[in-house]
Design an enzyme around this catalytic site. Structure first.
Site, PDB file in Angstrom:
ATOM      1  CG  HIS A 160      -2.105   0.893   1.096  1.00 25.15           C
ATOM      2  ND1 HIS A 160      -2.314   1.963   1.941  1.00 25.15           N
ATOM      3  CD2 HIS A 160      -3.143   0.909   0.213  1.00 25.15           C
ATOM      4  CE1 HIS A 160      -3.421   2.587   1.605  1.00 25.15           C
ATOM      5  NE2 HIS A 160      -3.936   1.983   0.556  1.00 25.15           N
ATOM      6  CE  LYS A 162      -1.396   4.545  -1.983  1.00 23.29           C
ATOM      7  NZ  LYS A 162      -2.106   4.113  -0.775  1.00 23.29           N
ATOM      8  CG  ASP A 167      18.397  11.582 -10.781  1.00 25.38           C
ATOM      9  OD1 ASP A 167      18.330  10.547 -11.485  1.00 25.38           O
ATOM     10  OD2 ASP A 167      18.380  12.735 -11.256  1.00 25.38           O
ATOM     11  CG  HIS A 336      -7.064   8.805  -0.892  1.00 29.14           C
ATOM     12  ND1 HIS A 336      -5.732   8.618  -1.225  1.00 29.14           N
ATOM     13  CD2 HIS A 336      -7.594   7.560  -0.776  1.00 29.14           C
ATOM     14  CE1 HIS A 336      -5.474   7.319  -1.316  1.00 29.14           C
ATOM     15  NE2 HIS A 336      -6.578   6.663  -1.048  1.00 29.14           N
ATOM     16  CE  LYS A 338      -4.095   7.165   2.052  1.00 32.73           C
ATOM     17  NZ  LYS A 338      -5.211   6.385   2.298  1.00 32.73           N
ATOM     18  CG  ASP A 343       0.088  19.274  21.411  1.00 31.95           C
ATOM     19  OD1 ASP A 343      -1.151  19.343  21.396  1.00 31.95           O
ATOM     20  OD2 ASP A 343       0.735  18.642  22.271  1.00 31.95           O
TER      21      ASP A 343
END
Length: 418
Positions: A160, A162, A167, A336, A338, A343
């Site tokens: 999952h 991404k 380089d 979508h 996450k 604080d």
């Protein structure tokens, strides 16, 4: 049929939650070898779980698919040695074809170009898409292919993460897959709200290391090339921790990192997640934080792309709202992102959702940030999203339909084991 049913039950059963220490030994050995060969920071465990602490980075916040894709393609076009993509899902549409053209162009220029994708997440993508890449010099590998995953009881151990690494000096991570829906072109889903991070510096070298480990797990090939790990200037001061989640062992449970962040909160907690079915550790940490007087705002989509997630989250929302946690339903489209902000001092951005799949079964990645400038940008974007959302109330969670109540309970159980 009986054999298939038995395999299905085994795959979905919580009894086969993998905490395989042999996998942990493998990943530790891999990172130790790479670290020694290319002078990389070590893979280590701390109260925030397994990960890599990296110094001397420049961090850039990217909101939503269009600017993120544009930045990725621009950096790829300037690449001089390597391009590595690791994705859960890559579609066969206009967006993915634009990336394919770029990968083929750079492969023809002699660069090392690799694409690693999850076999289930990209199941609908035609074989011809990957064949065209292979034919033009792009190396391609599928992670955890079917049906072997079913036989091994690992159908839910999905890649999952991404990650895009260019380089060995520039990298991207966050929530974006590659597909037109991320640009808001799916009429059923609508606008797609996402959050990504670009890092330039030592963290990119560590993400290169993560990619090569996942490539090794998928292809069986250990890539050794010094050109993939160039030295980076120590001109930037931003430090980050790359956090790894997955079924490698109990120490790669990302709920440990999240609960640690939540337990440290003194004033406020902001959370954004498209799927919200947390475990007891997270719920208890949130309830305890609310009891300490911490203000907690949790942002979730009003409508998700998986109907089961809407039913499964109801019980959690009810308990948290009763304890004073403020839940908000995002209206403009599909949220979508996450994201966790504590604080105004610490933030986490990555691929992991607040659900059992991300905590225990999927291979996930995140970056823990303490840079105040980036965190203030994340907070500003979060506040804008709150303005586009509606609060959840106890009354709105009271459901009198017995059939729907039963459906919610069954779905919640399935979300725990799937």
């Amino acid at each position: 049929m009986l054999v298939f049913l038995a395999l299905l039950i085994y795959n979905l059963s919580p009894l086969n939650l993998p905490t395989d220490q042999s996998q942990m030994a493998q990943i530790q050995s891999f990172f130790d070898d790479k670290g020694s060969a290319y002078h990389l920071p070590p893979l280590s465990s701390d109260p925030w779980g397994l990960g890599i602490i990296s110094t001397c980075n420049e961090i850039t916040l990217l909101n939503n698919g269009e600017p993120t894709y544009a930045c990725m393609l621009e950096k790829m076009n300037r690449a001089s040695s390597s391009i590595h993509l690791e994705l859960f899902s890559i579609r066969n549409d206009d967006s993915s074809k634009a990336f394919a053209r770029m990968l083929i162009l750079k492969a023809r220029q002699g660069l090392q170009v690799r694409l690693l994708y999850d076999a289930l997440g990209s199941l609908s993508t035609s074989k011809s898409y990957f064949d065209e890449l292979l034919k033009n010099g792009v190396q391609v590998a599928a992670f955890n292919p079917l049906p072997a995953a079913i036989v091994q009881g690992r159908i839910n151990n999905r890649l999952h993460r991404k990650i895009v690494v260019i380089d060995g000096t520039t990298a991207f991570l966050g929530g974006e897959n590659i597909g037109d829906e991320c640009l808001g072109k799916n009429k059923k889903i609508g606008f797609w709200r996402d959050t990504d991070i670009m890092v330039q510096g030592n963290a990119a070298r560590s993400l290169q290391e993560v990619f090569l480990y996942d490539w090794f797990k998928a292809s069986g090939t250990k890539v050794e090339s010094a050109i993939l790990f160039p030295a980076v200037p120590d001109t930037n001061a931003q430090g980050v921790k790359i956090a790894l989640g997955g079924p490698d062992s109990e120490t790669t449970d990302l709920s440990l990192a999240y609960s640690q962040l939540i337990s440290q909160a003194k004033a406020n907690i902001y959370i954004a997640s498209p799927y919200f079915t947390p475990n007891d550790r997270i719920v208890n940490a949130l309830v305890q934080a609310a009891s300490r007087g911490v203000t907690i705002d949790i942002l979730i989509p009003r409508k998700t792309d998986h109907w089961s997630a809407q039913y499964a989250r109801q019980d959690y929302l009810h308990r948290l709202v009763e304890c004073g946690v403020r839940i908000h339903l995002y209206n403009p489209g599909f949220l979508h992102s996450k994201l966790v902000i504590i604080d105004g001092q610490t933030a986490s951005v990555g691929s992991a959702n607040f659900d059992e799949l991300s905590f225990y079964r999927n291979y996930e990645i995140g970056v823990i940030i303490s840079d105040r400038k980036i965190i203030s940008q994340l907070e500003a974007a979060f506040q804008k999203d709150l303005e586009d959302s509606d609060p959840v109330t106890i009354d709105s969670l009271q459901e009198k339909n017995p059939l729907l109540t039963l459906t919610t309970k069954v779905t919640k159980l399935l979300m725990k084991v799937m």
